[in-house]
Design an enzyme around this catalytic site. Structure first.
Site, mmCIF file in Angstrom:
data_model
loop_
_atom_site.group_PDB
_atom_site.id
_atom_site.type_symbol
_atom_site.label_atom_id
_atom_site.label_comp_id
_atom_site.label_asym_id
_atom_site.label_seq_id
_atom_site.Cartn_x
_atom_site.Cartn_y
_atom_site.Cartn_z
ATOM 1 N N SER A 61 0.804 -1.236 0.000
ATOM 2 C CA SER A 61 0.000 0.000 0.000
ATOM 3 C C SER A 61 0.830 1.276 0.000
ATOM 4 O O SER A 61 0.269 2.354 -0.195
ATOM 5 C CB SER A 61 -0.945 0.017 1.192
ATOM 6 O OG SER A 61 -1.989 -0.883 0.957
ATOM 7 N N LYS A 64 0.433 3.379 -2.957
ATOM 8 C CA LYS A 64 -0.747 4.247 -3.135
ATOM 9 C C LYS A 64 -0.376 5.729 -3.050
ATOM 10 O O LYS A 64 -1.082 6.578 -3.584
ATOM 11 C CB LYS A 64 -1.812 3.875 -2.097
ATOM 12 C CG LYS A 64 -2.331 2.434 -2.268
ATOM 13 C CD LYS A 64 -3.196 2.009 -1.108
ATOM 14 C CE LYS A 64 -3.665 0.563 -1.255
ATOM 15 N NZ LYS A 64 -4.411 0.097 -0.065
ATOM 16 N N TYR A 188 -3.883 -2.688 -10.326
ATOM 17 C CA TYR A 188 -3.757 -2.401 -8.887
ATOM 18 C C TYR A 188 -2.831 -3.421 -8.197
ATOM 19 O O TYR A 188 -1.935 -3.049 -7.441
ATOM 20 C CB TYR A 188 -5.164 -2.404 -8.248
ATOM 21 C CG TYR A 188 -5.143 -2.435 -6.743
ATOM 22 C CD1 TYR A 188 -4.825 -1.293 -6.009
ATOM 23 C CD2 TYR A 188 -5.429 -3.608 -6.040
ATOM 24 C CE1 TYR A 188 -4.792 -1.327 -4.618
ATOM 25 C CE2 TYR A 188 -5.398 -3.648 -4.657
ATOM 26 C CZ TYR A 188 -5.080 -2.502 -3.956
ATOM 27 O OH TYR A 188 -5.033 -2.539 -2.580
ATOM 28 N N TYR A 240 -4.600 3.586 7.984
ATOM 29 C CA TYR A 240 -5.977 3.065 8.118
ATOM 30 C C TYR A 240 -6.559 3.425 9.477
ATOM 31 O O TYR A 240 -6.401 4.556 9.933
ATOM 32 C CB TYR A 240 -6.013 1.549 7.859
ATOM 33 C CG TYR A 240 -5.158 1.177 6.691
ATOM 34 C CD1 TYR A 240 -5.502 1.604 5.422
ATOM 35 C CD2 TYR A 240 -3.960 0.484 6.852
ATOM 36 C CE1 TYR A 240 -4.704 1.321 4.337
ATOM 37 C CE2 TYR A 240 -3.157 0.197 5.778
ATOM 38 C CZ TYR A 240 -3.539 0.616 4.521
ATOM 39 O OH TYR A 240 -2.754 0.344 3.461
ATOM 40 N N VAL A 258 1.167 -3.843 3.762
ATOM 41 C CA VAL A 258 1.141 -5.148 4.432
ATOM 42 C C VAL A 258 2.398 -5.982 4.162
ATOM 43 O O VAL A 258 2.548 -7.066 4.711
ATOM 44 C CB VAL A 258 -0.125 -5.990 4.112
ATOM 45 C CG1 VAL A 258 -1.371 -5.379 4.739
ATOM 46 C CG2 VAL A 258 -0.303 -6.210 2.622
HETATM 47 N N1 GLN Z 1 -2.328 -5.300 -2.066
HETATM 48 C C1 GLN Z 1 -2.874 -5.238 -0.733
HETATM 49 C C2 GLN Z 1 -4.347 -5.494 -0.778
HETATM 50 O O1 GLN Z 1 -4.956 -5.158 -1.758
HETATM 51 C C3 GLN Z 1 -2.570 -3.918 -0.124
HETATM 52 C C4 GLN Z 1 -3.032 -3.798 1.310
HETATM 53 C C5 GLN Z 1 -2.101 -3.061 2.201
HETATM 54 O O2 GLN Z 1 -0.892 -2.977 1.986
HETATM 55 N N2 GLN Z 1 -2.626 -2.598 3.307
HETATM 56 O O3 GLN Z 1 -4.930 -6.014 0.137
#
Ligand code: GLN
Length: 304
Positions: A61, A64, A188, A240, A258
């Site tokens: 993430s 992003k 994505y 988050y 993650v």
């Molecule tokens: N690729 C992961 C997902 O779509 C990204 C989630 C994350 O890093 N929090 O769940």
């Protein structure tokens, strides 16, 4: 600085409570949790690292932040018609808010928001073209052409991404996804599967340290107003439903993934990347957060 980082690595390596690696993505479940790396990159070009700071990991993430930057460059404020700018207070993969809010994700950093951003910047292109664009942007800001996508991680996400598929289809039902849902999801997953080391990631964050310009390379990436706003989103939404806790403990704009990485920005001071694959219950790197907490205590870099 090197002494501080060495102390942090020593403390982290001695930790027995390292959290849990993300096991919902099979390829990430296989990562050894006993790894820790940290890099501090300064605007003057100095770089300090300790631990496994050269080992690439899945940025997940954290990507992003880069796709949002690209989206703001391509479509400007039209981004805010697709996603909001408020903390969600919900897990990164939650679907509940989407129904109440008619398919418009709270912010660009939760999964739904990032999927909507990918849709926004696809603009009729093939997923491959978009990916090439995202990757070359990341290579540009990190000043490193060796950065690549870990195809195994992307395939692993594709094979198990039922939750993300649900989010994307749900948004499509509200008209907030314009392209083919599978194409958007494919792009994505590949964006999330970019592999970078702490050193590469800290370099990539430098433009957010100095008002949109990477002073070590001299390249202006975004305007100062845009850099300020990306930082504010990272502070409020980058972790988050753990964003408040991260602001309380660390006090810096930050974005977690993650894969166990965190990119943190100390405005006008440094870009910091940490990596430790074990996560807390919310999905943020457990030791990565502790390490940043130690770093701000020693440096006084918290913005508060
Ligand atoms: N690729 C992961 C997902 O779509 C990204 C989630 C994350 O890093 N929090 O769940």
């Amino acid at each position: 600085m090197q002494d501080i980082l060495n102390d942090i690595v020593k403390a982290m390596n001695a930790s027995t409570d390292r959290g849990q690696v993300a096991d919902y993505i099979p390829q990430l479940a296989a990562i050894d949790p006993n790894q820790f790396g940290i890099t501090v990159a300064l605007p003057d070009g100095q770089v300090f690292s300790a631990g496994c700071a050269q080992k690439p990991f899945s940025i997940q993430s954290i990507s992003k932040v880069f796709s949002l930057t690209l989206a703001l460059g391509k479509i400007g404020d039209a981004v805010w018609a697709k996603v909001g700018r408020e903390p969600s207070g919900d897990p990164f993969n939650s679907i509940v808010q989407l129904e109440h809010e008619h398919g418009k994700p709270r912010n660009p950093f939760i999964n739904a928001g990032a999927i909507a951003i990918v849709d926004a910047i696809m603009m009729g292109h093939e997923p491959k073209e978009l990916l090439a664009e995202i990757l070359s942007f990341v290579r540009y800001i990190a000043n490193d052409n060796s950065i690549s996508i870990d195809e195994k991680v992307a395939q692993s996400e594709l094979a198990t991404g039922h939750r993300n598929s649900s989010l994307a289809h749900f948004m499509a039902s509200f008209g907030n996804i314009e392209h083919d849902v599978d194409c958007v999801l494919g792009a994505y997953y590949h964006q999330c599967s970019i592999a970078m080391s702490c050193e590469q990631l800290a370099q990539a964050g430098l433009f957010l340290v100095s008002e949109g310009t990477n002073k070590s390379t001299g390249s202006r990436v975004v305007s100062s107003a845009r850099a300020r706003r990306i930082n504010s989103l990272m502070l409020m939404c980058g972790h988050y439903d753990g964003s408040g806790e991260f602001a309380y403990r660390v006090g810096l704009p930050g974005k977690s993934g993650v894969g166990g990485g965190i990119l943190a920005i100390a405005p006008n001071k440094a870009s910091i990347a940490v990596w430790s694959p074990g996560l807390d219950k919310i999905g943020n790197s457990k030791l990565g957060t502790q390490a940043l907490e130690m770093l701000v205590e020693r440096t006084g870099w918290s913005i508060f």
